[in-house]
Design a protein around this motif. Structure first.
Motif, PDB file in Angstrom:
ATOM      1  N   ASP A   1       0.784  -1.362  -0.163  1.00 34.93           N
ATOM      2  CA  ASP A   1       0.367   0.066   0.377  1.00 34.93           C
ATOM      3  C   ASP A   1       1.025   1.017   0.122  1.00 34.93           C
ATOM      4  O   ASP A   1       0.304   2.202  -0.113  1.00 34.93           O
ATOM      5  CB  ASP A   1      -1.510   0.070   1.344  1.00 34.93           C
ATOM      6  N   VAL A   2       2.085   1.249   0.519  1.00 36.70           N
ATOM      7  CA  VAL A   2       2.571   2.235  -0.376  1.00 36.70           C
ATOM      8  C   VAL A   2       3.891   2.040  -0.659  1.00 36.70           C
ATOM      9  O   VAL A   2       4.757   2.948  -1.048  1.00 36.70           O
ATOM     10  CB  VAL A   2       3.429   2.764   1.510  1.00 36.70           C
TER      11      VAL A   2
ATOM     12  N   ALA B   1      -3.434   4.647   3.605  1.00 33.60           N
ATOM     13  CA  ALA B   1      -2.317   3.978   3.870  1.00 33.60           C
ATOM     14  C   ALA B   1      -1.155   5.323   3.308  1.00 33.60           C
ATOM     15  O   ALA B   1      -0.027   4.780   4.502  1.00 33.60           O
ATOM     16  CB  ALA B   1      -1.501   2.638   2.995  1.00 33.60           C
ATOM     17  N   GLN B   2      -1.129   5.811   2.156  1.00 32.07           N
ATOM     18  CA  GLN B   2      -0.329   6.938   2.186  1.00 32.07           C
ATOM     19  C   GLN B   2      -0.295   8.377   2.574  1.00 32.07           C
ATOM     20  O   GLN B   2       0.750   9.166   3.277  1.00 32.07           O
ATOM     21  CB  GLN B   2      -0.057   7.211   0.714  1.00 32.07           C
TER      22      GLN B   2
ATOM     23  N   ALA C   1      -0.639   7.288  -4.884  1.00 34.10           N
ATOM     24  CA  ALA C   1      -1.980   7.905  -4.436  1.00 34.10           C
ATOM     25  C   ALA C   1      -2.323   9.690  -5.177  1.00 34.10           C
ATOM     26  O   ALA C   1      -3.729   9.966  -5.640  1.00 34.10           O
ATOM     27  CB  ALA C   1      -2.632   8.172  -3.529  1.00 34.10           C
TER      28      ALA C   1
ATOM     29  N   LEU D   1       8.374  13.874   0.308  1.00 34.65           N
ATOM     30  CA  LEU D   1       7.307  12.794   0.155  1.00 34.65           C
ATOM     31  C   LEU D   1       6.418  12.578  -0.745  1.00 34.65           C
ATOM     32  O   LEU D   1       6.049  13.828  -1.136  1.00 34.65           O
ATOM     33  CB  LEU D   1       6.437  12.458   1.792  1.00 34.65           C
TER      34      LEU D   1
ATOM     35  N   LYS E   1      -7.176   0.290   7.592  1.00 37.03           N
ATOM     36  CA  LYS E   1      -6.539   1.770   6.657  1.00 37.03           C
ATOM     37  C   LYS E   1      -7.931   0.797   5.867  1.00 37.03           C
ATOM     38  O   LYS E   1      -8.119   1.755   4.782  1.00 37.03           O
ATOM     39  CB  LYS E   1      -5.466   0.908   6.218  1.00 37.03           C
TER      40      LYS E   1
ATOM     41  N   LYS F   1      -5.392   2.589  -0.738  1.00 31.77           N
ATOM     42  CA  LYS F   1      -3.808   3.135  -1.250  1.00 31.77           C
ATOM     43  C   LYS F   1      -3.408   4.464  -0.617  1.00 31.77           C
ATOM     44  O   LYS F   1      -2.776   4.701   0.186  1.00 31.77           O
ATOM     45  CB  LYS F   1      -3.998   3.060  -2.387  1.00 31.77           C
ATOM     46  N   LEU F   2      -4.824   5.209  -0.852  1.00 29.89           N
ATOM     47  CA  LEU F   2      -4.483   6.798  -0.527  1.00 29.89           C
ATOM     48  C   LEU F   2      -4.067   6.419   1.349  1.00 29.89           C
ATOM     49  O   LEU F   2      -3.798   7.359   1.802  1.00 29.89           O
ATOM     50  CB  LEU F   2      -5.395   7.599  -0.962  1.00 29.89           C
TER      51      LEU F   2
ATOM     52  N   LEU G   1       4.174  11.012  -2.729  1.00 32.17           N
ATOM     53  CA  LEU G   1       2.934   9.682  -2.919  1.00 32.17           C
ATOM     54  C   LEU G   1       2.248   9.907  -4.183  1.00 32.17           C
ATOM     55  O   LEU G   1       1.920  10.853  -4.655  1.00 32.17           O
ATOM     56  CB  LEU G   1       1.637  10.670  -2.205  1.00 32.17           C
TER      57      LEU G   1
ATOM     58  N   GLN H   1       1.165   7.517   6.261  1.00 28.70           N
ATOM     59  CA  GLN H   1       2.761   7.540   6.086  1.00 28.70           C
ATOM     60  C   GLN H   1       3.141   8.756   5.928  1.00 28.70           C
ATOM     61  O   GLN H   1       4.199   9.269   6.671  1.00 28.70           O
ATOM     62  CB  GLN H   1       3.505   6.628   4.433  1.00 28.70           C
TER      63      GLN H   1
END
Lengths: 256, 784
Positions: A82-83, B538-539, A106, A102, B459, B535-536, A104, B542
């Motif tokens: 997921d990352v 999770a990011q 997404a 960073l 998530k 995914k969004l 991203l 992060q």
């Protein structure tokens, strides 16, 4: 007469053991020289365990020394899915705050991350940004505490005290004690003390490998003895001093 | 048994020496005696909510939270300075895992290039504009506002999350001291609340109660004994018996490491009130028989031969009644039962050893006053039996009316309890808890624990969406102050990353539409694309974690995003309100949670379960103790029907107990429920004594009515007398800090009187009306 001979004999025994032939800073200079590199590339597996739960991250890493005490670093996340594809860029500045970005995927955007000081946690681990960087010799007063036995290895024990309150506040450390293997001039063990003077973290270096003449710490474990966490960093496929392109350490490359 | 009694009487010094050693041993153990106010410890692990609660303790870094309230001009330069000073004082507590205050709370903000996560008040304000900015920043994190700033903006709360290993009592003590110091040289008013502080005050209350009970118990017994016997031995011997029994029992508890709880704090009074009876009995007989003896040993021998068996019997039935508390499933009540039984046993042992050993060493002395008093009582009892026989119908109707009125009163019974309301109105912790409940989100918490089957489960947009909806739903329920979870953070980050656009203050959808704008060859190009919500998220996380610290979420989600919890703050700890919220929450979960494992737990849920279990358990233990009493007395009198007669006054006593509670509005709760079980064990003695005597009389004169006054003038006097002594012992509990214990004292005293009344009223009327054959048979058996 016999007494004098005895005393001389004892002194002869103590001198090489006590390691008084090197000052603390001399030892640290040797460490920086023997374990330092110009640039490196490799993969890291980072395992962070908090309260019995483990998080695993796999990262492709590029790093270079831009100047004497400034480095750049790029990390691309390979795992977890997921990352995957997120990228992290760190541009160090000796004066002023570091730049951190960073990417991203997404959002297909790069976001700047406000620097949380050099004492901030690296990737949410028990390693701080400071811990993973090159030791900044100017920031500390080093003192050689002598040669000691460490797990069967004769090591120099070197105490580092911050030169001023600012360094102490930035790093969060009031004292660091390093154990240094004089054969490889690599740190094999370290203890970090918090600002209250209590022991906070313990570093164990599990594996050191000679890569192109540089002693590289391949496997590190940082244990937070005050909290409930431990972090493990394992390096793989390390290449050193290949002459990495400066283009790697830009925002543009981060998006690719 | 007679051999044993002879052994004691022949070797008084040795007996006393042995008792002294035992007493020294247990007294020495007392130094290890501890208090434990945590009611959740008592729950069996088999209850799902308890399992979840324990799991939660393991997953999340902090178990309990203390709250510090600062009252003053908060949005001022001085206010900000004092609050941030207080915050850093609290952060310096090694017991604190983290501290959350309006000055240090992390504010998530979207900026040109990314997001900023910074403390709400980075630097001390120096101008009204700075204050304004601070206020604005706080409003950007609405999720925690209600927990941190009061509705009237006159006070703030600072939450101190404690590490799991912390000794909460010690922490609370330290905290209160620190706050005292702080208020001396600051403008604002400060005080503390939260479970650790509440528990600290309850522990203190328990310790205080123990002291008060013990001393006033001794004083009361001293005065009573002095009135009864007017002699040194009459006072000192029974007093020694009860004090030593209490020492043995508490010493034994300390020895095996059992702390004193809210429930077991009444043990000393129970033991004193009950234990005194046996030695009074023995001494009374001793004084009655004294004029007929010249040798101390012979006098004691006669007394002991005659009385050891009723003394043992009544002690055994009392112990049986107490042990029946074991059916309650609640550890602290089981302990109450077992250790009170142990205490009664100690009193029995001492009555059979210490009393005869001491008396046989003393010269015979004849008491005078005692006989005069008893003569007056005897006259009254004779008149009373006369009255019963003549007016048996009216008395029966009277009893029936009492029972009917009781049924009406019982229907008014209500179940209600609140830990906070147990404390007196002016108690500082009750005042501060009520303050927090009035102005902030509340002190009691429900948690809904979401358990995933894989890492990263939390998530998922679907899971987060349910959590968010649950929060909004809960916040609409009455008495709910606020609700929080990781979902609130995700909404804030989502908004921050989208240039603070309020329309992104939500959980990302399963598939989210995103766009980027860039310039190419001077032309503005807008490119749209789709991204998976998971995914969004999770990011976003992060990004947050790199910007701040993953530990910011530690109280809401575990480290690998498998389990998370929604915290729901409630403004009351009253049963009825908590139950309403609990029901509403489970209804929501049933309807809206498909395939997501979510269950309710938290202190609020445990409180509910503890109370439900106690009440259910208590009904069971009332039945169990009645059964045990019936069984023992049936065996004793060798007739199951006589067993039933023994239980009859108890029914009446319990009935009246609940009726009184209904009429006076005393709510059913742990303490008041226990009353019945305890009363059964003690109250049965009266029936046993009366029936025992009645059977003897019936055996000798073979006449149902004539046996009544005969029994009344002997055992009737003893019963009346004894019930008043025991009741006045229990009345001491009214001095307690806790409302429940006060009620308990009153009800126990009342039940002693009512069971004695029933034994001396209902039983005689029943016997002369129905003339049961079983009694006659028993009388005959006795004669033979």
């Amino acid at each position: 007469m016999r007494k004098i001979i005895n005393i001389i004999f004892i002194f002869l025994l103590i001198i090489p053991l006590s390691g008084e032939n090197f000052t603390g800073i001399q030892i640290m200079e040797k460490v920086v020289k023997k374990t330092g590199w110009k640039d490196m590339e490799g993969e890291i597996t980072m395992k962070i365990t908090v309260r019995g739960r483990t998080r695993t991250r796999k990262i492709k890493l590029f790093s270079r020394k831009r100047t004497e005490d400034e480095s750049d670093m790029v990390m691309k996340f390979l795992y977890p899915p997921d990352v995957e594809g997120t990228g992290f860029l760190l541009i160090e500045h000796a004066k002023g705050e570091d730049e951190r970005y960073l990417y991203l995927p997404a959002l297909r955007r790069i976001k700047r991350i406000a620097a949380s000081g050099k004492g901030g946690a690296f990737m949410g681990s028990d390693f701080s940004y400071y811990d993973i960087g090159k030791p900044k010799l100017k920031d500390w007063n080093y003192k050689n505490l002598g040669l000691v036995d460490f797990n069967g290895l004769k090591c120099y024990k070197v105490e580092a005290l911050p030169i001023n309150k600012k360094i102490e506040k930035d790093t969060g450390y009031s004292k660091i004690i390093h154990w240094i293997d004089p054969e490889k001039w690599s740190i094999v063990h370290a203890e970090y003390y918090d600002r209250m003077g209590k022991i906070w973290k313990i570093l164990e270096v599990k594996e050191i490998k000679n890569i192109n003449g540089v002693w590289f710490q391949m496997h590190l474990i940082m244990k937070n003895v005050q909290g409930e966490s431990v972090s493990e960093m394992k390096f793989e496929n390390i290449e050193i001093n290949k002459g990495l392109s400066p283009k790697l350490f830009t925002k543009r490359y981060l998006m690719q | 048994m007679k051999k044993f009694m002879n052994l004691i009487i022949e070797n008084p010094w040795k007996t006393l020496l042995a008792l002294l050693f035992i007493t020294l041993f247990f007294t020495y153990q007392l130094k290890n005696l501890k208090m434990n106010p945590d009611i959740t410890e008592a729950l069996p692990k088999s209850i799902p909510a308890k399992r979840l609660y324990d799991k939660m303790k393991e997953i999340f870094p902090s178990k309990d939270m203390a709250m510090v309230i600062y009252e003053g001009n908060i949005f001022s330069i001085n206010g900000a300075k004092e609050i941030s000073e207080l915050t850093s004082i609290l952060e310096d507590f090694p017991e604190a895992y983290s501290v959350m205050s309006p000055t240090n709370i992390k504010i998530i903000e979207g900026v040109e290039e990314g997001i900023n996560v910074e403390e709400a008040l980075k630097e001390l304000p120096s101008s009204p504009e700075d204050i304004k900015k601070w206020r604005q920043r706080l409003n950007e994190n609405p999720a925690f506002l209600k927990n941190l700033i009061s509705d009237d903006e006159k006070s703030v709360a600072i939450l101190v999350f404690l590490r799991k290993s912390v000794d909460e009592d010690k922490f609370a003590e330290k905290l209160l001291k620190t706050l005292d110091e702080f208020s001396k040289n600051h403008k604002g008013k400060v005080f503390a609340s939260g479970q650790p502080v509440i528990n600290y005050y309850i522990s203190k209350g328990i310790a205080r109660d123990m002291g008060v009970f013990f001393t006033s118990g001794i004083i009361l017994i001293f005065v009573l004994l002095l009135l009864i016997f007017t002699s040194a031995r009459g006072v000192l011997i029974p007093l020694t018996v009860v004090i030593v029994s209490v020492l043995w029992t508490l010493g034994f508890m300390a020895f095996i490491g059992k702390p004193i709880t809210h429930a077991t704090e009444i043990i000393p009074i129970l033991i004193m009130a009950i234990g005194i009876a046996d030695s009074i009995h023995l001494l009374t007989h001793y004084y009655q028989r004294a004029p007929f003896h010249t040798s101390s040993r012979e006098l004691v021998r006669e007394v002991m031969y005659e009385l050891h068996s009723p003394v043992i019997m009544t002690s055994l039935t009392t112990m049986a009644g107490f042990i029946a508390l074991n059916t309650s499933n609640m550890e602290s009540l089981e302990e109450l039962g077992i250790f009170s039984a142990f205490g009664v046993f100690c009193a029995l042992i001492l009555s059979l050893t210490f009393v005869p050993a001491t008396l046989s060493l003393l010269k015979i002395k004849i008491g005078k006053k005692w006989r005069e008093e008893k003569g007056r009582l005897r006259g009254f009892m004779l008149k009373y039996s006369d009255f019963l026989i003549r007016r048996k119908k009216s008395v029966a109707i009277g009893v029936a009316i009492i029972l009917i009125v009781s049924i009406f009163a019982i229907s008014k019974l209500n179940v209600e309890s609140s830990q906070i309301k147990q404390l007196p109105k002016n108690n500082p912790v009750r005042k501060s808890a009520e303050f927090v409940n009035k102005h902030f989100a509340g002190t009691t918490t429900f948690y809904v624990l979401f358990e995933g089957d894989e890492d990263g489960y939390i998530k998922k947009p679907a899971v987060l969406k349910v959590m968010d909806e649950l929060e909004r739903y809960a916040e609409k329920l009455s008495n709910v102050g606020s609700a929080q979870s990781i979902a609130d953070f995700i909404k804030l980050i989502n908004k921050a990353i989208h240039n603070n656009d309020q329309s992104y203050y939500r959980i990302p959808k399963e598939i989210e539409e995103e766009k980027i704008v860039y310039f190419e060859g001077g032309k503005k190009i807008e490119e749209k694309f789709q991204v998976k919500g998971e995914k969004l998220i999770a990011q976003l996380l992060q990004l947050y974690e790199l910007s701040s610290s993953p530990e910011d979420f530690a109280n809401f989600v575990d480290f690998n995003y498998r389990n998370a919890r929604v915290a729901i703050f409630v403004k009351t700890d009253e049963d009825s309100q908590l139950r309403k919220i609990d029901r509403a929450l489970s209804e929501f979960l049933k309807k809206n949670v498909n395939g997501v494992k979510a269950e309710i737990t938290g202190m609020a849920k445990l409180i509910l379960i503890v109370r439900e279990m106690t009440i259910k358990g208590q009904f069971l233990s009332i039945i169990a103790s009645l059964f045990l009493i019936w069984l023992i007395t049936s065996l004793m009198f060798r007739s199951p029907i006589i067993g039933i007669f023994n239980a009859m006054p108890l029914f009446f006593g319990i009935f009246l107990n609940f009726a009184t509670m209904g009429a006076l509005g005393i709510p059913i709760n742990i303490m008041t429920m226990v009353t019945s079980s305890l009363a059964i064990g003690i109250g049965v003695d009266y029936a046993i004594h009366f029936i025992h005597r009645y059977i003897i009389e019936l055996g000798s004169n073979n006449h149902y009515e004539k046996s009544i006054p005969q029994s009344m003038k002997t055992s009737g006097v003893a019963i009346t007398f004894n019930s008043f002594v025991v009741a006045s012992g229990f009345i001491i509990l009214v001095l307690s800090t806790f409302k429940g214990v006060k009620f308990m004292g009153f009800l126990l005293a009342l039940t002693m009187i009512t069971t004695a009344f029933a034994a001396l009223t209902i039983l005689p009327i029943y016997f002369i009306t129905f003339k049961p054959k079983s009694l006659k048979k028993a009388g005959q058996r006795r004669k033979e």
